[in-house]
Design an enzyme around this catalytic site. Sequence first.
Site, PDB file in Angstrom:
ATOM      1  N   ASN A  25     -12.058  35.317  13.850  1.00 18.00           N
ATOM      2  CA  ASN A  25     -11.511  34.079  13.286  1.00 18.00           C
ATOM      3  C   ASN A  25     -10.130  33.879  13.892  1.00 18.00           C
ATOM      4  O   ASN A  25      -9.164  34.489  13.460  1.00 18.00           O
ATOM      5  CB  ASN A  25     -11.434  34.205  11.756  1.00 18.00           C
ATOM      6  N   GLU A  39      -7.524  30.528   3.174  1.00 16.54           N
ATOM      7  CA  GLU A  39      -6.492  29.580   3.625  1.00 16.54           C
ATOM      8  C   GLU A  39      -6.939  28.137   3.363  1.00 16.54           C
ATOM      9  O   GLU A  39      -6.116  27.272   3.037  1.00 16.54           O
ATOM     10  CB  GLU A  39      -6.168  29.817   5.111  1.00 16.54           C
TER      11      GLU A  39
HETATM   12  P1  PGA Z   1      -6.747  39.310   9.254  1.00 14.33           P
HETATM   13  O1  PGA Z   1      -7.495  37.948   8.805  1.00 14.33           O
HETATM   14  O2  PGA Z   1      -7.758  40.152   9.982  1.00 14.33           O
HETATM   15  O3  PGA Z   1      -5.615  38.868  10.102  1.00 14.33           O
HETATM   16  O4  PGA Z   1      -6.303  39.985   7.989  1.00 14.33           O
HETATM   17  C1  PGA Z   1      -8.795  37.975   8.336  1.00 14.33           C
HETATM   18  C2  PGA Z   1      -9.247  36.564   7.991  1.00 14.33           C
HETATM   19  O5  PGA Z   1      -8.428  35.772   7.508  1.00 14.33           O
HETATM   20  O6  PGA Z   1     -10.426  36.213   8.178  1.00 14.33           O
END
Ligand code: PGA
Length: 263
Positions: free
Chosen positions: A10, A106
Amino acid sequence: MNRKPIFAANWKMNKGPSETEDFVKSLLSKLQGSNFNSEIVIAPPFVSLAKLADQLHTATAVQNAHAIQIAAQNCSEYDSGAYTGEVSVLMLREFFVHYVILGHSERRSIFGETDAVINAKIKKAREANLKPIFCIGETLAEREGGKLEEVLRTQITGGLKDVSEKDLAEIVVAYEPVWAIGTGVTATSAQAQEAHAFVRSVISGLYGADAAGKIRIQYGGSVKPNNAAELMACPDIDGALIGGASLEPQSFFEIIRNGTQSA
Ligand code: PGA
């Protein structure tokens, strides 16, 4: 239960087309000759989908490319029309998109997406035969307040409302504790396994043990090369959704390698 692990990058709001091109070249060269029994997915920003599709298509033509699937990071719950700034599921299909990340924390916290909106998007995605990567997860306050199970149950039942068992089979769930996203704090494998087992039990209550046994549940939240193996060794963890560590081809590759070996 034989569930193929799925590792999804992602990228969030990172990497335009030219950085996407560099990343794919590098990742493909690392994958060359390897044959991990896992599915690999990349979710770039919308504006980089065309470049990614192009690169992967060319690589496949040249052969030897590990089959990498393309994901979008969001989609509209509407078909078309006066929705400035939105992108429809049919548009995504034109870029060979197979997966779409929905319900990411988010999107929930910054853009106000509710369980009802996420549910509408999941159903819209399935109409176009896109596979949702359906994200759920609790905040630290919710966990510390003893609300973990209640929050997960509400998100699951709300997000999957009126989703058929047939469509469920095309959905991947991503359990991402909000306190572990981008913080460098990973859930311990015991915490993650416990939450994953709970998620599977809720799905079993809704759709039956068979469907629950088949659905893949990714873990997300500060997954790194050095914790991937331990997390993926847990019986109910079937891959990872990776943010920060997916931005470098080397660390994304190492997560897939380390995670697959122990899956
Ligand atoms: P991160 O994000 O690996 O930076 O903790 C994971 C995500 O938001 O899918």
